[in-house]
Enzyme design. Structure first.
Site, mmCIF file in Angstrom:
data_model
loop_
_atom_site.group_PDB
_atom_site.id
_atom_site.type_symbol
_atom_site.label_atom_id
_atom_site.label_comp_id
_atom_site.label_asym_id
_atom_site.label_seq_id
_atom_site.Cartn_x
_atom_site.Cartn_y
_atom_site.Cartn_z
ATOM 1 N N SER A 138 -3.296 -8.723 4.607
ATOM 2 C CA SER A 138 -4.743 -8.707 4.839
ATOM 3 C C SER A 138 -5.168 -10.077 5.335
ATOM 4 O O SER A 138 -4.514 -11.089 5.050
ATOM 5 C CB SER A 138 -5.484 -8.386 3.537
ATOM 6 O OG SER A 138 -6.873 -8.630 3.652
ATOM 7 N N GLY A 169 -7.537 6.739 3.601
ATOM 8 C CA GLY A 169 -7.761 5.460 4.243
ATOM 9 C C GLY A 169 -6.726 5.061 5.267
ATOM 10 O O GLY A 169 -6.230 5.886 6.046
ATOM 11 N N GLY A 206 -3.611 4.154 4.893
ATOM 12 C CA GLY A 206 -2.315 4.780 4.697
ATOM 13 C C GLY A 206 -2.240 6.167 5.294
ATOM 14 O O GLY A 206 -1.247 6.529 5.946
ATOM 15 N N THR A 213 3.651 4.349 1.788
ATOM 16 C CA THR A 213 3.181 4.337 0.407
ATOM 17 C C THR A 213 1.653 4.271 0.368
ATOM 18 O O THR A 213 1.017 3.747 1.278
ATOM 19 C CB THR A 213 3.775 3.150 -0.367
ATOM 20 O OG1 THR A 213 3.260 1.918 0.139
ATOM 21 C CG2 THR A 213 5.295 3.142 -0.264
ATOM 22 N N GLY A 214 1.089 4.854 -0.676
ATOM 23 C CA GLY A 214 -0.367 4.863 -0.805
ATOM 24 C C GLY A 214 -1.037 5.495 0.397
ATOM 25 O O GLY A 214 -1.984 4.930 0.947
ATOM 26 N N SER A 215 -0.570 6.694 0.757
ATOM 27 C CA SER A 215 -0.997 7.278 2.038
ATOM 28 C C SER A 215 -1.815 8.551 1.902
ATOM 29 O O SER A 215 -1.839 9.386 2.805
ATOM 30 C CB SER A 215 0.233 7.550 2.915
ATOM 31 O OG SER A 215 1.239 8.241 2.199
ATOM 32 N N THR A 216 -2.511 8.710 0.783
ATOM 33 C CA THR A 216 -3.331 9.912 0.612
ATOM 34 C C THR A 216 -4.740 9.747 1.174
ATOM 35 O O THR A 216 -5.494 10.724 1.248
ATOM 36 C CB THR A 216 -3.427 10.300 -0.873
ATOM 37 O OG1 THR A 216 -3.983 9.206 -1.612
ATOM 38 C CG2 THR A 216 -2.053 10.646 -1.431
ATOM 39 N N TYR A 273 -6.403 -10.802 -5.616
ATOM 40 C CA TYR A 273 -6.059 -9.945 -4.482
ATOM 41 C C TYR A 273 -5.515 -10.789 -3.329
ATOM 42 O O TYR A 273 -4.460 -10.476 -2.759
ATOM 43 C CB TYR A 273 -7.287 -9.158 -4.036
ATOM 44 C CG TYR A 273 -7.093 -8.384 -2.760
ATOM 45 C CD1 TYR A 273 -6.356 -7.205 -2.747
ATOM 46 C CD2 TYR A 273 -7.659 -8.819 -1.563
ATOM 47 C CE1 TYR A 273 -6.178 -6.487 -1.565
ATOM 48 C CE2 TYR A 273 -7.496 -8.103 -0.383
ATOM 49 C CZ TYR A 273 -6.753 -6.941 -0.386
ATOM 50 O OH TYR A 273 -6.579 -6.233 0.777
#
Length: 264
Positions: free
Chosen positions: A141, A18, A20, A13-16, A154
């Site tokens: 993180s 950085g 990911g 997920t969120g792999s477009t 966060y």
């Protein structure tokens, strides 16, 4: 040591961009069929094309969906009903003083950073258990342990990732499905580059130099004394997703450059 993920389907997920994107590329290079995800159809198509260009023979496809909503998670599951590997990477961040964080901010961070992983793990882990093999990874993180004073919301979500991953690992005991959390430190993602570049240009420094200065000032316990690359983080994730990591589960695995000052 060779990592072979042939015949495995991995959703990142969120792999477009950085971390990911680096994870998706790394899994594809090990033979997995990779599903790229992002909110924008254009960004997903661009990432799919980049992986196909970088990895010879890559099997990669994409599903645009906003995973910060229950509807978006359902759309992804409808498009991809089964997976052997799930990397819950999607996340948002941004500095804000605690007294200025609104209820809407808290809700948005929780929905994107926590509930996306909860919903997708709930959807995919039972099928993994039926097949007696699976990998679920939550991207936490070092901020989940060292709560940043300027990003309490966060840090809170990244601590929640640790709780969910540990609890789910215990729930999946004996099924052949491992569940782990990976804790990066400062990493040279597109967002971090964007944050560092204006100051670097003004000071006549490279982005890498500015990143090292940031780490020395804001994360002085760092042992590597620099910002990590997305590929360095992805290397650990790919290993954790592999058959070679079959005895690693319920773990919080740090790739933080030694920032968290602890023996365990």
């Amino acid at each position: 040591m060779k990592i072979d993920l042939t015949d495995k389907t991995a959703i990142v997920t969120g792999s477009t961009a950085g971390i990911g994107l680096a994870i998706a590329r790394g899994l594809a290079s090990c033979g997995a069929t990779v599903v790229v995800n992002g909110r924008s159809s254009d960004a997903v198509a661009k990432a799919v094309a980049a992986i196909a260009n970088d990895v010879a023979g890559a099997r990669v496809r994409g599903v645009p969906a906003d995973l910060g909503t229950a509807e978006g998670c359902a759309a992804l599951v409808k498009a991809e009903p089964a997976a052997d590997i799930l990397v819950n990477n999607v996340g948002i961040y941004g500095p804000k003083d605690f007294f200025e964080i609104t209820d809407e901010d808290w809700d948005r961070f929780y929905e994107v950073n926590v509930m996306s992983g909860v919903r997708l793990s709930r959807a995919y882990a039972p099928g993994m258990a039926e097949r007696r093999w699976g990998r679920v990874v939550f991207m936490s993180s070092e901020s989940g342990l060292n709560i940043p004073v300027d990003m309490v919301h966060y840090g809170f979500t990244k601590t929640a990732n640790l709780s969910v991953s540990r609890g789910l690992a215990k729930r999946m005991a004996g099924t052949g499905v491992t569940v782990n959390a990976v804790l990066p430190g400062p990493t040279m993602s597109d967002g971090v580059v964007g944050m560092l570049k204006p100051g670097a240009d003004q000071a006549g420094k490279t982005v890498d130099e500015a990143g090292a200065a940031f780490v020395r000032k804001m994360r002085p316990t760092s042992i590597i004394q620099r910002v990590a690359t997305p590929e360095e983080v992805a290397n650990l994730v790919v290993y954790v997703c592999s058959p070679l990591a079959s005895a690693t589960t319920g773990a919080a695995l740090r790739v933080d450059g030694g920032i968290v000052d602890t023996l365990a």
